[in-house]
Design a protein around this motif. Structure first.
Motif, PDB file in Angstrom:
ATOM      1  N   SER A  97       0.830  -1.211   0.000  1.00 45.29           N
ATOM      2  CA  SER A  97       0.000   0.000   0.000  1.00 45.29           C
ATOM      3  C   SER A  97       0.862   1.257   0.000  1.00 45.29           C
ATOM      4  O   SER A  97       0.570   2.227  -0.707  1.00 45.29           O
ATOM      5  CB  SER A  97      -0.928   0.002   1.220  1.00 45.29           C
ATOM      6  OG  SER A  97      -1.860  -1.040   1.123  1.00 45.29           O
ATOM      7  N   ASN A  98       1.931   1.249   0.793  1.00 48.92           N
ATOM      8  CA  ASN A  98       2.820   2.400   0.855  1.00 48.92           C
ATOM      9  C   ASN A  98       3.509   2.645  -0.491  1.00 48.92           C
ATOM     10  O   ASN A  98       3.587   3.787  -0.950  1.00 48.92           O
ATOM     11  CB  ASN A  98       3.864   2.213   1.956  1.00 48.92           C
ATOM     12  CG  ASN A  98       4.782   3.403   2.061  1.00 48.92           C
ATOM     13  OD1 ASN A  98       4.332   4.533   2.220  1.00 48.92           O
ATOM     14  ND2 ASN A  98       6.078   3.154   1.965  1.00 48.92           N
ATOM     15  N   MET A  99       4.017   1.589  -1.127  1.00 50.67           N
ATOM     16  CA  MET A  99       4.680   1.748  -2.422  1.00 50.67           C
ATOM     17  C   MET A  99       3.725   2.334  -3.457  1.00 50.67           C
ATOM     18  O   MET A  99       4.095   3.245  -4.217  1.00 50.67           O
ATOM     19  CB  MET A  99       5.213   0.406  -2.927  1.00 50.67           C
ATOM     20  CG  MET A  99       6.412  -0.084  -2.207  1.00 50.67           C
ATOM     21  SD  MET A  99       6.897  -1.696  -2.898  1.00 50.67           S
ATOM     22  CE  MET A  99       8.374  -2.005  -1.966  1.00 50.67           C
ATOM     23  N   LEU A 100       2.518   1.812  -3.486  1.00 48.94           N
ATOM     24  CA  LEU A 100       1.527   2.303  -4.447  1.00 48.94           C
ATOM     25  C   LEU A 100       1.178   3.765  -4.175  1.00 48.94           C
ATOM     26  O   LEU A 100       1.185   4.594  -5.086  1.00 48.94           O
ATOM     27  CB  LEU A 100       0.269   1.439  -4.379  1.00 48.94           C
ATOM     28  CG  LEU A 100       0.396   0.042  -4.975  1.00 48.94           C
ATOM     29  CD1 LEU A 100      -0.700  -0.878  -4.446  1.00 48.94           C
ATOM     30  CD2 LEU A 100       0.382   0.097  -6.489  1.00 48.94           C
ATOM     31  N   ALA A 101       0.901   4.094  -2.921  1.00 51.09           N
ATOM     32  CA  ALA A 101       0.502   5.461  -2.569  1.00 51.09           C
ATOM     33  C   ALA A 101       1.636   6.447  -2.810  1.00 51.09           C
ATOM     34  O   ALA A 101       1.404   7.563  -3.304  1.00 51.09           O
ATOM     35  CB  ALA A 101       0.038   5.510  -1.119  1.00 51.09           C
ATOM     36  N   VAL A 155      -5.944  -3.441  -0.038  1.00 48.92           N
ATOM     37  CA  VAL A 155      -5.013  -4.534  -0.291  1.00 48.92           C
ATOM     38  C   VAL A 155      -5.315  -5.587   0.767  1.00 48.92           C
ATOM     39  O   VAL A 155      -5.238  -5.314   1.963  1.00 48.92           O
ATOM     40  CB  VAL A 155      -3.533  -4.085  -0.187  1.00 48.92           C
ATOM     41  CG1 VAL A 155      -2.603  -5.284  -0.267  1.00 48.92           C
ATOM     42  CG2 VAL A 155      -3.192  -3.065  -1.272  1.00 48.92           C
ATOM     43  N   GLU A 156      -5.694  -6.771   0.328  1.00 49.16           N
ATOM     44  CA  GLU A 156      -6.015  -7.867   1.247  1.00 49.16           C
ATOM     45  C   GLU A 156      -5.033  -8.997   0.996  1.00 49.16           C
ATOM     46  O   GLU A 156      -4.861  -9.440  -0.139  1.00 49.16           O
ATOM     47  CB  GLU A 156      -7.435  -8.375   1.003  1.00 49.16           C
ATOM     48  CG  GLU A 156      -8.500  -7.328   1.260  1.00 49.16           C
ATOM     49  CD  GLU A 156      -9.895  -7.853   0.982  1.00 49.16           C
ATOM     50  OE1 GLU A 156     -10.132  -9.070   1.143  1.00 49.16           O
ATOM     51  OE2 GLU A 156     -10.745  -7.038   0.593  1.00 49.16           O
ATOM     52  N   THR A 157      -4.401  -9.473   2.074  1.00 48.45           N
ATOM     53  CA  THR A 157      -3.378 -10.509   1.947  1.00 48.45           C
ATOM     54  C   THR A 157      -3.595 -11.614   2.963  1.00 48.45           C
ATOM     55  O   THR A 157      -3.901 -11.352   4.126  1.00 48.45           O
ATOM     56  CB  THR A 157      -1.968  -9.909   2.147  1.00 48.45           C
ATOM     57  OG1 THR A 157      -1.795  -8.810   1.244  1.00 48.45           O
ATOM     58  CG2 THR A 157      -0.887 -10.945   1.907  1.00 48.45           C
ATOM     59  N   VAL A 201      -6.814  -1.108  -6.925  1.00 46.23           N
ATOM     60  CA  VAL A 201      -6.023   0.109  -7.103  1.00 46.23           C
ATOM     61  C   VAL A 201      -6.505   0.840  -8.350  1.00 46.23           C
ATOM     62  O   VAL A 201      -6.197   0.430  -9.471  1.00 46.23           O
ATOM     63  CB  VAL A 201      -4.517  -0.225  -7.242  1.00 46.23           C
ATOM     64  CG1 VAL A 201      -3.697   1.061  -7.228  1.00 46.23           C
ATOM     65  CG2 VAL A 201      -4.051  -1.185  -6.162  1.00 46.23           C
ATOM     66  N   PRO A 202      -7.245   1.916  -8.164  1.00 48.24           N
ATOM     67  CA  PRO A 202      -7.710   2.682  -9.322  1.00 48.24           C
ATOM     68  C   PRO A 202      -6.537   3.289 -10.093  1.00 48.24           C
ATOM     69  O   PRO A 202      -5.524   3.686  -9.517  1.00 48.24           O
ATOM     70  CB  PRO A 202      -8.561   3.795  -8.690  1.00 48.24           C
ATOM     71  CG  PRO A 202      -8.904   3.310  -7.323  1.00 48.24           C
ATOM     72  CD  PRO A 202      -7.761   2.436  -6.899  1.00 48.24           C
TER      73      PRO A 202
END
Length: 143
Positions: A64-68, A77-79, A105-106
């Protein structure tokens, strides 16, 4: 530098004993046993389940951090982490971990998501700590 704690107490023999495990934050305290680790799952949690939860949480945060950071904040993000324990050379061994992740992720496509997912697998602190164990990734994209 952050230092986090976990604690455990075990009483008795391996198969007839039992214990409790607790997170230093107080968020969880519960039993664990031989049965919950190597049997039918009853009787509490087990170290592999806790490792799986820690890995799934760390990985989801890292991805999530990398994407944001790159301007693609995820909706979710579900893992899930599957931690396999089995005898290897006569010793119980965590032989593999499979991360199953789904990202919503839009603004990106599945191939781009997969690239971020692979980078997060290599870079999350728990993945790095568990580097001696093969870690596989099943990344699914949900637009």
């Amino acid at each position: 530098m952050s230092v986090r704690k976990g604690a455990a107490v075990w009483r008795g023999g391996l198969q007839d004993g039992g214990g409790t495990v607790a997170l230093g934050s107080g968020a969880y305290e519960g039993p664990y046993s031989f049965r919950s680790r190597f049997g039918d799952g009853a009787g509490g949690t087990n170290p592999e389940e806790l490792i799986g939860a820690a890995h799934a949480a760390c990985y989801s945060m890292a991805l999530s951090n990398m994407l944001a950071t790159d301007g693609h904040p995820p909706t979710a993000v579900e893992t899930t982490a599957e931690v396999t324990i089995e005898p290897v050379d006569g010793q119980q061994t965590i032989s593999k971990i499979v991360l199953h992740t789904v990202g919503n992720v839009p603004g990106i496509d599945a191939e781009t998501f997969r690239g971020y997912a692979e980078k997060a697998k290599a870079g999350c602190p728990v993945s790095r700590a568990l580097a001696a164990t093969p870690i596989e990734l099943d990344a699914q994209f949900s637009a």
